[in-house]
Write an enzyme that holds these catalytic residues in place. Structure first.
Site, PDB file in Angstrom:
ATOM      1  N   ARG A   2      30.269 -11.631   6.220  1.00 33.15           N
ATOM      2  CA  ARG A   2      30.831 -11.261   4.929  1.00 33.15           C
ATOM      3  C   ARG A   2      31.656  -9.978   5.058  1.00 33.15           C
ATOM      4  O   ARG A   2      31.615  -9.295   6.071  1.00 33.15           O
ATOM      5  CB  ARG A   2      29.709 -11.065   3.900  1.00 33.15           C
ATOM      6  CG  ARG A   2      29.034 -12.347   3.478  1.00 33.15           C
ATOM      7  CD  ARG A   2      27.811 -12.102   2.603  1.00 33.15           C
ATOM      8  NE  ARG A   2      26.692 -11.549   3.378  1.00 33.15           N
ATOM      9  CZ  ARG A   2      25.516 -11.223   2.857  1.00 33.15           C
ATOM     10  NH1 ARG A   2      25.314 -11.355   1.549  1.00 33.15           N
ATOM     11  NH2 ARG A   2      24.543 -10.747   3.626  1.00 33.15           N
ATOM     12  N   LYS A  61      26.125  -5.273   3.892  1.00 37.18           N
ATOM     13  CA  LYS A  61      24.764  -5.043   4.363  1.00 37.18           C
ATOM     14  C   LYS A  61      24.483  -3.558   4.561  1.00 37.18           C
ATOM     15  O   LYS A  61      25.395  -2.735   4.624  1.00 37.18           O
ATOM     16  CB  LYS A  61      24.513  -5.796   5.671  1.00 37.18           C
ATOM     17  CG  LYS A  61      24.413  -7.295   5.505  1.00 37.18           C
ATOM     18  CD  LYS A  61      23.347  -7.701   4.480  1.00 37.18           C
ATOM     19  CE  LYS A  61      21.930  -7.393   4.935  1.00 37.18           C
ATOM     20  NZ  LYS A  61      20.923  -7.734   3.886  1.00 37.18           N
ATOM     21  N   TYR A  72      24.483  -3.040  -0.295  1.00 35.02           N
ATOM     22  CA  TYR A  72      23.054  -3.316  -0.311  1.00 35.02           C
ATOM     23  C   TYR A  72      22.368  -2.332   0.632  1.00 35.02           C
ATOM     24  O   TYR A  72      22.833  -2.109   1.753  1.00 35.02           O
ATOM     25  CB  TYR A  72      22.762  -4.743   0.168  1.00 35.02           C
ATOM     26  CG  TYR A  72      23.144  -5.822  -0.818  1.00 35.02           C
ATOM     27  CD1 TYR A  72      22.522  -5.917  -2.053  1.00 35.02           C
ATOM     28  CD2 TYR A  72      24.131  -6.759  -0.494  1.00 35.02           C
ATOM     29  CE1 TYR A  72      22.875  -6.911  -2.956  1.00 35.02           C
ATOM     30  CE2 TYR A  72      24.487  -7.753  -1.386  1.00 35.02           C
ATOM     31  CZ  TYR A  72      23.854  -7.827  -2.619  1.00 35.02           C
ATOM     32  OH  TYR A  72      24.204  -8.807  -3.513  1.00 35.02           O
ATOM     33  N   HIS A  98      18.388  -1.973   0.429  1.00 35.51           N
ATOM     34  CA  HIS A  98      17.024  -2.465   0.689  1.00 35.51           C
ATOM     35  C   HIS A  98      16.252  -1.410   1.472  1.00 35.51           C
ATOM     36  O   HIS A  98      15.688  -1.665   2.535  1.00 35.51           O
ATOM     37  CB  HIS A  98      17.072  -3.793   1.453  1.00 35.51           C
ATOM     38  CG  HIS A  98      17.796  -4.886   0.720  1.00 35.51           C
ATOM     39  ND1 HIS A  98      17.325  -5.436  -0.455  1.00 35.51           N
ATOM     40  CD2 HIS A  98      18.962  -5.528   0.995  1.00 35.51           C
ATOM     41  CE1 HIS A  98      18.155  -6.370  -0.866  1.00 35.51           C
ATOM     42  NE2 HIS A  98      19.160  -6.433  -0.018  1.00 35.51           N
ATOM     43  N   GLU A 155      21.442  -3.553  -5.083  1.00 34.52           N
ATOM     44  CA  GLU A 155      20.305  -4.350  -5.549  1.00 34.52           C
ATOM     45  C   GLU A 155      19.550  -3.762  -6.737  1.00 34.52           C
ATOM     46  O   GLU A 155      18.704  -4.439  -7.325  1.00 34.52           O
ATOM     47  CB  GLU A 155      19.325  -4.620  -4.398  1.00 34.52           C
ATOM     48  CG  GLU A 155      18.570  -3.416  -3.877  1.00 34.52           C
ATOM     49  CD  GLU A 155      19.282  -2.721  -2.736  1.00 34.52           C
ATOM     50  OE1 GLU A 155      18.637  -1.902  -2.062  1.00 34.52           O
ATOM     51  OE2 GLU A 155      20.482  -2.984  -2.523  1.00 34.52           O
ATOM     52  N   SER A 171      21.268 -13.772  -4.633  1.00 35.05           N
ATOM     53  CA  SER A 171      20.007 -14.467  -4.899  1.00 35.05           C
ATOM     54  C   SER A 171      20.268 -15.937  -5.196  1.00 35.05           C
ATOM     55  O   SER A 171      19.495 -16.810  -4.792  1.00 35.05           O
ATOM     56  CB  SER A 171      19.280 -13.805  -6.076  1.00 35.05           C
ATOM     57  OG  SER A 171      18.897 -12.487  -5.768  1.00 35.05           O
ATOM     58  N   ARG A 201       8.605 -16.539 -19.038  1.00 35.02           N
ATOM     59  CA  ARG A 201       9.490 -17.142 -18.039  1.00 35.02           C
ATOM     60  C   ARG A 201       9.032 -18.551 -17.681  1.00 35.02           C
ATOM     61  O   ARG A 201       9.863 -19.460 -17.504  1.00 35.02           O
ATOM     62  CB  ARG A 201       9.542 -16.266 -16.777  1.00 35.02           C
ATOM     63  CG  ARG A 201      10.493 -16.790 -15.702  1.00 35.02           C
ATOM     64  CD  ARG A 201      11.900 -16.936 -16.231  1.00 35.02           C
ATOM     65  NE  ARG A 201      12.797 -17.553 -15.264  1.00 35.02           N
ATOM     66  CZ  ARG A 201      13.891 -18.223 -15.600  1.00 35.02           C
ATOM     67  NH1 ARG A 201      14.219 -18.382 -16.880  1.00 35.02           N
ATOM     68  NH2 ARG A 201      14.655 -18.740 -14.671  1.00 35.02           N
ATOM     69  N   SER A 251       0.571 -17.473 -11.822  1.00 36.13           N
ATOM     70  CA  SER A 251       0.216 -17.092 -10.453  1.00 36.13           C
ATOM     71  C   SER A 251      -0.981 -16.144 -10.429  1.00 36.13           C
ATOM     72  O   SER A 251      -0.913 -15.020 -10.938  1.00 36.13           O
ATOM     73  CB  SER A 251       1.414 -16.429  -9.755  1.00 36.13           C
ATOM     74  OG  SER A 251       1.106 -16.132  -8.416  1.00 36.13           O
ATOM     75  N   ASP A 306      14.335  -9.152   2.921  1.00 42.29           N
ATOM     76  CA  ASP A 306      15.098  -7.906   2.861  1.00 42.29           C
ATOM     77  C   ASP A 306      14.270  -6.765   2.289  1.00 42.29           C
ATOM     78  O   ASP A 306      14.552  -5.592   2.556  1.00 42.29           O
ATOM     79  CB  ASP A 306      16.355  -8.088   1.996  1.00 42.29           C
ATOM     80  CG  ASP A 306      17.506  -8.715   2.769  1.00 42.29           C
ATOM     81  OD1 ASP A 306      17.657  -8.401   3.957  1.00 42.29           O
ATOM     82  OD2 ASP A 306      18.236  -9.526   2.190  1.00 42.29           O
TER      83      ASP A 306
END
Length: 371
Positions: free
Chosen positions: A15, A75, A94, A96, A118, A134, A203, A220, A270
């Protein structure tokens, strides 16, 4: 402002930070854009596509960093890139950073202003610069999972959607956010048996309505998830805590309860990954086996489809790049509270509370920050 677009150097990352169309918008607004020679080739953009819209092509990364005030990447910067950063630079990419103390140390040492894609927000509380990648990663997860489930890849030797008279694969998706929802869309289209786990009842209701009964939804808990993975052929980890490390939701001990040759795809890698046994892999060597369970943990999944990914990302980042270019990094952050949420490093300190907590570093709110 002088804007720099270096070539991405993370392994098998094709990218690029800005498309030629985005560069054209910036040059028409009076900004200078420096693009490293060959930076766009992996996404299908030759150097002359950039020169036609007013960019200057520079021979290497050293020249791009030296000539630019704002560095726009995709990145997280690698050590040789953080070494090029100075207090005069604003970095927009990004990061992370929470699970990456090496990168954090490099950014703090540089003294630069670093803004992370992010954690930039929007009016709805979403993450508009994370969303497009995403979406890509969620959709890709089913492509790579279908491949990994084949016996030729050491998987269970089953077809994701089955055939008439033979049951489809059982897919468990942990997280009903953007990645999880897009993974579910593709899985349903491939006729898999899909269950989505989330801890937000609203959700879950939205997902039930969206999919009109074609997926199952589950609240969950540790118990409900442990029971589901026992029977799963494929588990997609798609959890996200903005800025922070992902929680570990499947332990190594649980792998022994799963079917031999089952597949785990960790979209959250990530941010450190959401399976205890996850560690980052590359497109070149994407899969490893732990206790008979295959793990796909590529840390830059969208890099495998760079043209799609670059357009999707720069469509979202360009308005923020333009604002930073027009106002300068600090002024743009104070003018836009959504951009302020992306502020991560400033003047050698961690300026994002969740990132600081996970790194074990002090959180320091800059004295110039007014939002």
């Amino acid at each position: 402002m002088r804007i720099g677009v270096p070539t991405e150097i993370k392994k098998q990352e094709s990218r690029v930070g800005l498309t030629p169309e985005s560069v054209g918008e910036l040059t028409r607004a009076g900004h200078d854009v420096n693009v490293q020679s060959g930076a766009g080739l992996g996404s299908g953009f030759p150097d002359d596509a950039y020169t036609l819209v007013g960019a200057k092509i520079l021979p290497d990364a050293d020249a791009v960093f030296a000539a630019s005030e704002l560095i726009v990447k995709v990145k997280e910067p690698q050590p040789e890139e953080t070494a090029r950063l100075t207090p005069a630079h604003t970095l927009f990419t990004y990061l992370h950073l929470a699970p990456d103390p090496v990168q954090a140390a490099g950014l703090m040492k540089s003294g630069c202003l670093a803004i992370a894609y992010e954690t930039v927000t929007d009016d709805e509380g979403g993450l508009p610069l994370l969303r497009p990648m995403s979406q890509v990663a969620g959709r890709m997860s089913m492509q790579v999972a279908a491949w990994a489930l084949m016996r030729t890849t050491r998987g269970r030797g089953i077809l994701l959607g089955g055939v008439p008279g033979v049951a489809p694969s059982k897919v468990v998706i942990i997280g009903g956010g953007v990645s999880g929802t897009h993974a579910a869309e593709i899985a349903v289209g491939m006729r898999a048996d899909v269950t989505i786990f989330d801890r937000n009842n609203n959700r879950l209701a939205e997902l039930d309505e969206q999919f009109r009964g074609s997926v199952k939804t589950m609240y969950s808990t540790a118990h409900s998830l442990a029971e589901a993975v026992k029977d799963a052929d494929l588990v997609i980890g798609a959890v996200l805590i903005p800025g922070a490390s992902a929680p570990k939701l499947i332990s190594r001990a649980q792998l022994s309860t799963m079917k031999p040759g089952a597949v785990l795809v960790d979209i959250a890698i990530d941010q450190g990954g959401c399976f205890e046994t996850s560690h980052a892999t590359t497109h070149e060597d994407p899969i490893y086996d732990v206790d008979g369970i295959l793990h796909y943990c590529v840390a830059n999944m969208p890099g495998a489809v760079p043209r799609t990914s670059t357009y999707a990302l720069t469509n979202a980042t360009l308005p923020f790049v333009m604002q930073i270019a027009n106002l300068g990094g600090r002024a743009a952050i104070n003018a836009n509270p959504h951009l302020a949420h992306g502020l991560t490093v400033d003047a050698g300190k961690i300026a994002h509370e969740a990132v600081a907590r996970d790194l074990g570093e002090p959180y320091v709110r800059p004295d110039w920050l007014t939002v």
